[in-house]
Write a protein that holds these residues in place. Structure first.
Motif, PDB file in Angstrom:
ATOM      1  N   GLN B  24      32.295 -11.930  14.278  1.00  0.00           N
ATOM      2  CA  GLN B  24      33.515 -11.292  14.787  1.00  0.00           C
ATOM      3  C   GLN B  24      33.993 -11.916  16.087  1.00  0.00           C
ATOM      4  OE1 GLN B  24      32.796  -7.089  15.113  1.00  0.00           O
ATOM      5  NE2 GLN B  24      32.363  -6.904  12.919  1.00  0.00           N
ATOM      6  N   VAL B  25      33.087 -12.458  16.879  1.00  0.00           N
ATOM      7  CA  VAL B  25      33.524 -13.015  18.170  1.00  0.00           C
ATOM      8  C   VAL B  25      33.331 -14.533  18.254  1.00  0.00           C
ATOM      9  CG1 VAL B  25      33.025 -10.872  19.392  1.00  0.00           C
ATOM     10  CG2 VAL B  25      31.321 -12.681  19.345  1.00  0.00           C
ATOM     11  N   GLY B  26      32.496 -15.090  17.383  1.00  0.00           N
ATOM     12  CA  GLY B  26      32.173 -16.511  17.473  1.00  0.00           C
ATOM     13  C   GLY B  26      33.359 -17.403  17.180  1.00  0.00           C
ATOM     14  N   TYR B  27      33.385 -18.584  17.794  1.00  0.00           N
ATOM     15  CA  TYR B  27      34.442 -19.550  17.557  1.00  0.00           C
ATOM     16  C   TYR B  27      34.452 -19.950  16.087  1.00  0.00           C
ATOM     17  CZ  TYR B  27      37.261 -23.749  17.971  1.00  0.00           C
ATOM     18  OH  TYR B  27      38.231 -24.695  17.815  1.00  0.00           O
ATOM     19  N   ASN B  28      35.648 -19.978  15.487  1.00  0.00           N
ATOM     20  CA  ASN B  28      35.806 -20.379  14.083  1.00  0.00           C
ATOM     21  C   ASN B  28      35.007 -19.453  13.147  1.00  0.00           C
ATOM     22  OD1 ASN B  28      36.977 -22.028  12.185  1.00  0.00           O
ATOM     23  ND2 ASN B  28      35.505 -23.704  12.385  1.00  0.00           N
ATOM     24  N   SER B  29      34.739 -18.199  13.584  1.00  0.00           N
ATOM     25  CA  SER B  29      33.902 -17.236  12.836  1.00  0.00           C
ATOM     26  C   SER B  29      32.541 -17.826  12.480  1.00  0.00           C
ATOM     27  CB  SER B  29      34.567 -16.783  11.525  1.00  0.00           C
ATOM     28  OG  SER B  29      35.853 -16.325  11.757  1.00  0.00           O
TER      29      SER B  29
END
Lengths: 141, 328
Positions: B24-29
């Motif tokens: 949910q928060v990570g870059y590029n999911s």
């Protein structure tokens, strides 16, 4: 000397869209494999599944060669689809975001069985039910 | 650019829940999961060790939203911790250079085919009689010589490149194939790529190999290929373009100009460009195509056949196929 396995990394990525930015770069750079080579392979193999998250399990060998296999979509994506919702509640155990039936839970557990390191479908169901609970999705009896 | 790496150690059963939280928060999911395994001491076999904990990681750009995202993850992990054991959230700052160059430490000198020797530009190599040495720093362009698609092309160049042939390298990446062709005597060689990073890498490698009088490098593609943009797509490619502004790719559409064309690209681009590749070849000219994953081979072969090209050779290594065609 025969080559040996030096790392097993599973990545969850949008199909067809791997690029050297995180998580690919930092997660694979450390293993010594060529990042661009991985991106080319992943994107080509998942080009027909764009729009989905397709996890891959990458095996890195001592000669820095690698192989990978694509896996089933994340349990959370399957749960969202079954419950027909966009997002989980975001906070475990707080607020109901939606619900699925027992049969749907079993279906997802069967789909995910091979990827979950679970012994049987009952074990997989337990894991999927836990994921559902953490997303605020209820399982109706 | 700086990034934050967030990681946590958990048991196998919590992997799906934690991955969902991180995505949910990570870059590029994106989420990376480090699997504990038991490897065979003398071979490539292994089994996943389900009894040991797993490390799950995600990455965020270190900007004004990073702290909020970190707090959200910490809160989510705390809630998950009510249900099962969850380790402490670890936060580490990373720099892009840390990983962009990490693989270089493991980039070996490699012999390919009968004569080619790929030598990373930072290593020393004493060449032997008959060697065709390619000094390379691929940077962030494709074409290290380690990938089967590139190796198949080099094998085919050894077979088909003849001194004096007018040659086109379509999607030149690091320039490895254009330089290889030039060192086998092909000339003049035109190397083109839509990716400005690749164009820059090719120019540097051409210089490094002293074939600047033979190889011309231009940002561009054949016909509609110029509109395809960067082969990796996504916002990463847009960012690269912004960081390296150029006039943009040039569309070439030559007619009966080349004796030899080598294109290590992707199956769908081969299909799109088939008629343009055919037209660019002289009668009797050779087309070497690679980057074709086995299950797309039929589509590519059909497109070339429809364009009037005759297949003369097929090579396969692993899942990758290289096809050689001739214009009658």
């Amino acid at each position: 000397m025969a080559k040996k396995v030096t790392a097993v990394v599973r990545l969850q990525l949008p199909a067809g869209k791997a690029n050297p930015a995180p998580p690919v770069g930092p997660a694979l750079g450390a293993t010594g494999i060529n990042i661009m080579g991985f991106c080319k392979e992943y994107n080509e193999r998942t080009s027909s599944q764009v729009g989905m998250i397709i996890p891959v399990e990458i095996t890195v060998f001592s000669d820095r060669s690698f192989t990978f296999v694509t896996r089933t979509p994340p349990a959370a994506d399957l749960l969202r689809k079954a419950a027909k919702i966009e997002k989980g509640s975001g906070t475990a155990g707080r607020g109901a975001a939606g619900s699925i039936t027992r049969e749907q839970l079993r279906e997802i557990a069967e789909t995910k069985l091979a990827d979950l390191n679970a012994v049987d479908v009952a074990g997989a169901e337990k894991i999927i039910a836990g994921t559902a609970r953490s997303m605020g999705i209820q399982v109706n009896e | 650019m700086s990034w934050l790496e967030l990681s946590v150690e958990i048991d196998q059963e919590a992997v799906e829940s934690v991955s969902e939280l991180f995505a949910q928060v990570g870059y590029n999911s994106g989420v990376a999961i480090e699997q504990p395994f038991v490897g065979s001491p003398d071979g490539p076999e292994y089994t996943i060790d389900a009894a040991r904990p797993v490390v799950v990681r995600t990455y965020l750009p270190l900007d004004e939203h990073a702290e909020e995202a970190r707090a959200r993850i910490a809160q989510g992990l705390w809630a998950l911790g009510m249900m099962r054991p969850v380790g402490e959230l670890q936060v580490k700052q990373l720099e892009e250079e840390d990983w962009a160059n990490a693989w270089k430490a493991h980039y070996p000198i490699r012999r390919i085919g009968e004569r080619f020797v790929i030598v990373p530009s930072w290593l020393q190599y004493t060449s032997q009689a008959g060697d065709v040495v390619l000094n390379l720093d691929p940077g962030m362009a494709f074409g290290t010589g380690l990938h089967p698609t590139t190796q198949l092309c080099l094998l085919l160049l050894e077979r088909y490149a003849v001194p004096g042939q007018r040659t086109l390298d379509l999607g030149c990446g690091s320039g490895i194939l254009a330089i290889g062709a030039a060192k086998l005597g092909a000339q003049p060689v035109l190397a083109i790529d839509n990716d400005p990073i690749a164009v820059q890498a090719t120019r540097e490698n051409v210089e490094r190999n002293a074939v600047g009088e033979v190889v011309t490098t231009v940002e561009g593609s054949l016909g509609p290929g110029a509109e395809l943009g960067h082969w990796l797509g996504s916002d990463w490619a847009t960012k690269q373009r912004r960081a390296h502004p150029t006039a943009g790719p040039v569309a070439f559409d030559p007619d009966a100009e080349f004796d030899l064309i080598v294109a290590n690209i992707l199956a769908n681009v081969h299909v799109l460009l088939a008629p343009h590749l055919q037209r660019a070849l002289k009668s009797g000219g050779t087309l070497v195509t690679s980057g074709i994953i086995a299950d797309r081979e039929a589509d590519v072969a059909a497109a070339f056949a429809a364009a009037g090209l005759a297949q003369i050779e097929r090579l396969q290594e692993g899942d990758w196929v290289a096809l050689t065609h001739r214009r009658p």
